[in-house]
Motif scaffolding. Structure first.
Motif: not given
Length: 109
Positions: A21-31
């Motif tokens: 939410e805070d960094l406006r990234l997708s779950r796959s990008a965070v992974s």
């Protein structure tokens, strides 16, 4: 083991939704970022082994616990990806261009 929990999967998984939410990234990008950080972190293991042999586990543990703790404390100032991009930065401080400046205190004569 407890000291490294913030950097391990069980500790990080508590905050994954906030990162998304805070960094406006997708779950796959965070992974993928987590995977990259894990691989990057593993590159320092041979050096860590040499430091353990030279200085002993107690001294090395103090440093290796302090570094992630400082990183976790520093995360409170991260609010986006502006810090990672080259070039001009977008400041979170107010810009005084086009706005009235705060009143300066009275000068004594």
């Amino acid at each position: 083991m407890t000291a490294t929990l913030p950097g391990q999967t069980p500790g990080l998984s508590l905050f994954i939704d906030a990162f998304i939410e805070d960094l406006r990234l997708s779950r796959s990008a965070v992974s993928w970022l987590y995977t990259g950080a894990t691989v990057l972190g593993s590159l320092g293991l041979p050096l860590t082994g040499r430091l353990l042999d030279r200085y002993g586990p107690r001294r090395v543990a103090v440093v290796l616990i302090a570094l992630p703790a400082a990183s976790c404390a520093g995360m409170r100032w991260v609010s986006g990806w502006d810090w990672a991009r080259p070039g001009p930065r977008r400041s979170s401080r107010p810009s005084w261009k086009g706005a009235a400046r705060p009143a300066a205190g009275r000068r004594r004569a």
